[in-house]
Design an enzyme around this catalytic site. Structure first.
Site, PDB file in Angstrom:
ATOM      1  N   LYS A 265       0.831  -1.202   0.000  1.00  0.00           N
ATOM      2  CA  LYS A 265       0.000   0.000   0.000  1.00  0.00           C
ATOM      3  C   LYS A 265       0.870   1.259   0.000  1.00  0.00           C
ATOM      4  O   LYS A 265       0.627   2.202  -0.751  1.00  0.00           O
ATOM      5  CB  LYS A 265      -0.863  -0.009   1.273  1.00  0.00           C
ATOM      6  CG  LYS A 265      -2.295   0.346   1.036  1.00  0.00           C
ATOM      7  CD  LYS A 265      -3.070   0.285   2.343  1.00  0.00           C
ATOM      8  CE  LYS A 265      -4.524   0.002   2.058  1.00  0.00           C
ATOM      9  NZ  LYS A 265      -5.346  -0.024   3.244  1.00  0.00           N
TER      10      LYS A 265
ATOM     11  N   GLY B 140     -34.726  -0.205   1.609  1.00  0.00           N
ATOM     12  CA  GLY B 140     -33.938  -0.950   0.632  1.00  0.00           C
ATOM     13  C   GLY B 140     -33.777  -2.393   1.059  1.00  0.00           C
ATOM     14  O   GLY B 140     -34.624  -2.938   1.793  1.00  0.00           O
TER      15      GLY B 140
ATOM     16  N   CYS C 107     -19.158  -0.546   8.674  1.00  0.00           N
ATOM     17  CA  CYS C 107     -19.396   0.173   9.933  1.00  0.00           C
ATOM     18  C   CYS C 107     -20.708  -0.163  10.643  1.00  0.00           C
ATOM     19  O   CYS C 107     -20.671  -0.618  11.780  1.00  0.00           O
ATOM     20  CB  CYS C 107     -19.277   1.658   9.674  1.00  0.00           C
ATOM     21  SG  CYS C 107     -17.595   2.027   9.145  1.00  0.00           S
TER      22      CYS C 107
HETATM   23  P1  NAD Z   1      -9.135   0.084   6.718  1.00  0.00           P
HETATM   24  O1  NAD Z   1      -9.176  -1.351   7.047  1.00  0.00           O
HETATM   25  O2  NAD Z   1      -9.547   0.585   5.382  1.00  0.00           O
HETATM   26  O3  NAD Z   1      -7.655   0.639   6.981  1.00  0.00           O
HETATM   27  C1  NAD Z   1      -6.886   0.360   8.106  1.00  0.00           C
HETATM   28  C2  NAD Z   1      -5.406   0.455   7.718  1.00  0.00           C
HETATM   29  O4  NAD Z   1      -4.607   0.300   8.884  1.00  0.00           O
HETATM   30  C3  NAD Z   1      -4.946  -0.639   6.741  1.00  0.00           C
HETATM   31  O5  NAD Z   1      -4.360  -0.043   5.612  1.00  0.00           O
HETATM   32  C4  NAD Z   1      -3.935  -1.461   7.550  1.00  0.00           C
HETATM   33  O6  NAD Z   1      -2.896  -1.994   6.760  1.00  0.00           O
HETATM   34  C5  NAD Z   1      -3.425  -0.422   8.523  1.00  0.00           C
HETATM   35  N1  NAD Z   1      -2.799  -0.963   9.742  1.00  0.00           N
HETATM   36  C6  NAD Z   1      -3.248  -1.957  10.555  1.00  0.00           C
HETATM   37  N2  NAD Z   1      -2.376  -2.143  11.577  1.00  0.00           N
HETATM   38  C7  NAD Z   1      -1.370  -1.264  11.402  1.00  0.00           C
HETATM   39  C8  NAD Z   1      -0.176  -0.986  12.129  1.00  0.00           C
HETATM   40  N3  NAD Z   1       0.145  -1.642  13.234  1.00  0.00           N
HETATM   41  N4  NAD Z   1       0.642  -0.033  11.647  1.00  0.00           N
HETATM   42  C9  NAD Z   1       0.334   0.650  10.524  1.00  0.00           C
HETATM   43  N5  NAD Z   1      -0.797   0.441   9.806  1.00  0.00           N
HETATM   44  C10 NAD Z   1      -1.627  -0.518  10.239  1.00  0.00           C
HETATM   45  O7  NAD Z   1      -9.993   0.802   7.852  1.00  0.00           O
HETATM   46  P2  NAD Z   1     -10.898   2.121   7.747  1.00  0.00           P
HETATM   47  O8  NAD Z   1     -12.131   1.836   6.981  1.00  0.00           O
HETATM   48  O9  NAD Z   1     -10.049   3.277   7.405  1.00  0.00           O
HETATM   49  O10 NAD Z   1     -11.346   2.257   9.281  1.00  0.00           O
HETATM   50  C11 NAD Z   1     -10.439   2.575  10.303  1.00  0.00           C
HETATM   51  C12 NAD Z   1     -11.208   2.847  11.576  1.00  0.00           C
HETATM   52  O11 NAD Z   1     -12.054   3.991  11.390  1.00  0.00           O
HETATM   53  C13 NAD Z   1     -12.142   1.718  12.009  1.00  0.00           C
HETATM   54  O12 NAD Z   1     -12.181   1.683  13.408  1.00  0.00           O
HETATM   55  C14 NAD Z   1     -13.492   2.143  11.456  1.00  0.00           C
HETATM   56  O13 NAD Z   1     -14.574   1.608  12.181  1.00  0.00           O
HETATM   57  C15 NAD Z   1     -13.430   3.646  11.637  1.00  0.00           C
HETATM   58  N6  NAD Z   1     -14.263   4.417  10.693  1.00  0.00           N
HETATM   59  C16 NAD Z   1     -14.343   4.026   9.384  1.00  0.00           C
HETATM   60  C17 NAD Z   1     -15.112   4.782   8.492  1.00  0.00           C
HETATM   61  C18 NAD Z   1     -15.276   4.358   7.051  1.00  0.00           C
HETATM   62  O14 NAD Z   1     -16.125   4.921   6.377  1.00  0.00           O
HETATM   63  N7  NAD Z   1     -14.503   3.406   6.542  1.00  0.00           N
HETATM   64  C19 NAD Z   1     -15.739   5.940   8.939  1.00  0.00           C
HETATM   65  C20 NAD Z   1     -15.600   6.319  10.279  1.00  0.00           C
HETATM   66  C21 NAD Z   1     -14.847   5.548  11.149  1.00  0.00           C
HETATM   67  C1  UGA Z   2     -21.644   5.244   8.063  1.00  0.00           C
HETATM   68  C2  UGA Z   2     -22.080   6.563   8.704  1.00  0.00           C
HETATM   69  O1  UGA Z   2     -23.066   7.201   7.879  1.00  0.00           O
HETATM   70  C3  UGA Z   2     -20.891   7.507   8.895  1.00  0.00           C
HETATM   71  O2  UGA Z   2     -21.295   8.687   9.592  1.00  0.00           O
HETATM   72  C4  UGA Z   2     -19.817   6.782   9.721  1.00  0.00           C
HETATM   73  O3  UGA Z   2     -18.663   7.579   9.870  1.00  0.00           O
HETATM   74  C5  UGA Z   2     -19.444   5.484   9.027  1.00  0.00           C
HETATM   75  O4  UGA Z   2     -20.625   4.656   8.849  1.00  0.00           O
HETATM   76  C6  UGA Z   2     -18.460   4.710   9.869  1.00  0.00           C
HETATM   77  O5  UGA Z   2     -18.520   4.748  11.069  1.00  0.00           O
HETATM   78  O6  UGA Z   2     -17.634   4.090   9.255  1.00  0.00           O
HETATM   79  P1  UGA Z   2     -21.017   4.467   5.573  1.00  0.00           P
HETATM   80  O7  UGA Z   2     -21.093   3.097   6.151  1.00  0.00           O
HETATM   81  O8  UGA Z   2     -19.846   4.851   4.769  1.00  0.00           O
HETATM   82  O9  UGA Z   2     -21.143   5.549   6.759  1.00  0.00           O
HETATM   83  O10 UGA Z   2     -22.287   4.698   4.632  1.00  0.00           O
HETATM   84  P2  UGA Z   2     -23.808   5.173   4.829  1.00  0.00           P
HETATM   85  O11 UGA Z   2     -24.099   6.195   3.824  1.00  0.00           O
HETATM   86  O12 UGA Z   2     -24.113   5.495   6.233  1.00  0.00           O
HETATM   87  O13 UGA Z   2     -24.589   3.842   4.414  1.00  0.00           O
HETATM   88  C7  UGA Z   2     -24.506   2.657   5.191  1.00  0.00           C
HETATM   89  C8  UGA Z   2     -25.494   1.626   4.664  1.00  0.00           C
HETATM   90  O14 UGA Z   2     -26.832   2.030   4.924  1.00  0.00           O
HETATM   91  C9  UGA Z   2     -25.413   1.393   3.146  1.00  0.00           C
HETATM   92  O15 UGA Z   2     -25.503   0.021   2.875  1.00  0.00           O
HETATM   93  C10 UGA Z   2     -26.617   2.142   2.602  1.00  0.00           C
HETATM   94  O16 UGA Z   2     -27.106   1.590   1.401  1.00  0.00           O
HETATM   95  C11 UGA Z   2     -27.615   1.945   3.748  1.00  0.00           C
HETATM   96  N1  UGA Z   2     -28.661   3.012   3.782  1.00  0.00           N
HETATM   97  C12 UGA Z   2     -28.327   4.286   4.065  1.00  0.00           C
HETATM   98  C13 UGA Z   2     -29.984   2.659   3.558  1.00  0.00           C
HETATM   99  O17 UGA Z   2     -30.312   1.479   3.318  1.00  0.00           O
HETATM  100  N2  UGA Z   2     -30.929   3.645   3.631  1.00  0.00           N
HETATM  101  C14 UGA Z   2     -30.631   4.934   3.909  1.00  0.00           C
HETATM  102  O18 UGA Z   2     -31.564   5.782   3.962  1.00  0.00           O
HETATM  103  C15 UGA Z   2     -29.287   5.268   4.127  1.00  0.00           C
END
Ligand code: NAD
Ligand code: UGA
Length: 435
Positions: free
Chosen positions: A34, A255, A262
């Site tokens: 990556k 849906g 998440c």
């Molecule tokens: P992800 O799995 O896409 O990315 C995590 C990254 O961390 C990976 O690239 C992995 O290789 C790296 N990693 C793991 N261990 C490591 C280490 N020891 N040193 C360096 N790198 C390391 O995860 P994400 O979707 O970015 O989510 C991260 C966190 O944020 C989770 O707790 C998730 O719940 C939260 N979160 C995600 C979203 C989202 O939309 N994806 C939104 C809000 C919060």
């Molecule tokens: C969700 C939250 O919206 C973010 O605020 C949060 O940061 C994130 O999780 C996280 O913690 O990672 P995300 O999962 O990226 O974001 O996407 P959403 O837009 O919330 O959709 C989640 C799921 O709900 C999708 O499968 C979507 O199709 C479904 N959805 C959403 C519905 O079925 N109906 C709706 O009205 C809205």
């Protein structure tokens, strides 16, 4: 400021790109492949508007490394944004966060603010603090540091815009010094409200928000099932409900169930935390069950209309868990397509960005799924079609052409995206959710 970010997934990479508009940011990942990609200016995820931001700052204020030691030593603020995937029992697997905490303790060389951006169980900031202290004691050194909880609320597909214009910034800390530094980190958000609280409340705000949104979706999905029985239309019902400002019109789209990395993970993690604390979150448990039921009911709807699926070829549009992302984690498509295959159907699919990931997640079903280069190829000679993800580009499809490609003009629109399409209404047998 010099800011280090550990983890370059959706959250870490986007945080890094945005903060690098205002600070010097180095992002670190232990996935060497990556990091190499990023250093070759290849962005490993699909996210709207990210490449522009990345290209603007790369090499000037945005850097990538796999050297966590140097990252910790050289930066004043270190964000932890690694994954917290679910364990078998639904609780959050904290091994990545704890591993980073250990690295911090092993390499800290001056005062630092450690910022937890990953979604973590309540109490994690205190555990991270004690791990860092323990590692310092092993080294027989002592440096001041503070741990801050700063959860992230971005949505995939809209992540850059969400992070540019957040509804709020949550900062959990008991240290005035750390809160002051975090205010400096985010000083460019001059109009965004901040919630300053203790670490436990900040950690809880994140889970509580995700579980509430998931519950809102499950609520409208269950109502949609009832609407179908009683002759009501869930789109109008949601509209009428959403006009009440106390309810709001967001997250009321019925849906085939919510997916992603998440909502499924965080709702289960929260109910596990409740269980460990002798509480029962009945509403959140119900939202989880209703979501599983929604996927099952979507398959039943298809079988009820079509009958036996043996030897039927089904054209599927959309695989990712939501539009404008390549992410297929916990996507309803995984469950629904497996069930259709179990009923004997052959599947043709197209998704603008999600096919590569879907293919490896469904590696056991390689012979049952034909991956196509465009929507029209996926629908050609199919007995009927299903829409599983409401990609914007599907709106522009030529349905007169699709009518000729399909053996029968039958559309199961499991996201209600074509509900208002007059051509489809007049020329297709159309089945939505709750209408
Ligand atoms: P992800 O799995 O896409 O990315 C995590 C990254 O961390 C990976 O690239 C992995 O290789 C790296 N990693 C793991 N261990 C490591 C280490 N020891 N040193 C360096 N790198 C390391 O995860 P994400 O979707 O970015 O989510 C991260 C966190 O944020 C989770 O707790 C998730 O719940 C939260 N979160 C995600 C979203 C989202 O939309 N994806 C939104 C809000 C919060
Ligand atoms: C969700 C939250 O919206 C973010 O605020 C949060 O940061 C994130 O999780 C996280 O913690 O990672 P995300 O999962 O990226 O974001 O996407 P959403 O837009 O919330 O959709 C989640 C799921 O709900 C999708 O499968 C979507 O199709 C479904 N959805 C959403 C519905 O079925 N109906 C709706 O009205 C809205």
């Amino acid at each position: 400021m010099n800011i280090g970010i550990v983890g370059t997934g959706y959250v870490g990479l986007i945080t890094g790109c945005i903060l690098s508009n205002h600070h010097f940011v180095t992002c670190c990942d232990n996935n060497r492949e990556k990091v190499d990609k990023l250093n070759n200016k290849e962005i490993p995820i699909y996210e709207n508007n990210l490449d522009e931001l990345f290209n603007k700052n790369f090499g000037k204020s945005l850097f990538f490394t796999d050297d966590i030691k140097e990252l910790i030593e050289k930066n004043d603020v270190v964000f932890i944004s690694v994954g917290t995937p679910p364990n078998e029992d639904g609780s959050a697997d904290m091994k990545y966060v704890y591993e980073v905490a250990r690295s911090i303790g092993q390499n800290i060389n001056a005062y630092k603010v450690i910022v937890d951006k990953s979604t973590v169980p309540i109490g994690t900031a205190k555990i991270v603090k004690s791990i860092i202290e323990e590692e310092m004691l092993n080294r027989k050194v002592w440096f001041e540091f503070d741990v801050v909880s700063n959860p992230e609320f971005l949505r995939e597909g809209n992540a850059v815009a969400d992070m540019m214009n957040p509804d709020r910034i949550v900062i959990g800390s008991e240290s005035k010094k750390a809160i002051g530094i975090m205010k400096d980190v985010y000083s460019f958000y001059d109009k965004v409200s901040m919630v300053i609280t203790n670490t436990e409340s900040a950690e809880m705000i994140k889970y509580a928000s995700n579980a509430f949104l998931a519950t809102k979706i499950s609520y409208i999905n269950e109502l949609a099932l009832l609407c179908e029985k009683v002759g009501a239309n869930v789109i109008d019902v949601a509209k009428g409900m959403g006009m009440d400002k106390r309810i709001g019109n967001k997250f009321l789209n019925a849906g085939c169930g919510y997916g992603g990395s998440c909502f499924p993970k965080d709702t289960r993690a929260l109910t596990e935390i409740a269980k460990k604390n002798d509480c029962e979150l009945l509403t959140v448990n119900a939202a989880i069950t209703a979501n599983q039921n929604q996927r099952k009911k979507s398959v039943e709807k298809i079988i009820n209309v079509i009958g036996d699926l043996k030897d039927k070829t089904i054209g599927v549009l959309g695989l990712s868990f939501k539009p404008e992302t390549d992410d297929c984690r916990e996507s309803p498509s995984l469950y629904i397509i497996k069930e259709l295959i179990k009923c004997g159907a052959k599947i043709k699919v197209y998704d603008p960005e999600g096919m590569e990931e879907f293919k490896w997640r469904m590696a056991d079903y390689l012979n049952d799924i034909h991956y196509c280069r465009c929507e029209y190829e996926a629908l050609e000679e199919c007995d009927f079609m299903i829409v599983l993800t409401e990609w914007k580009q599907f709106k522009d499809l030529n349905f007169a052409m699709i009518k000729d490609l399909l053996r029968e003009p039958i559309l199961f629109d499991l996201r209600n995206m074509f509900y208002n399409d007059v051509y489809i209404k007049n020329n297709f047998k159309y089945y939505g959710i709750g209408i």
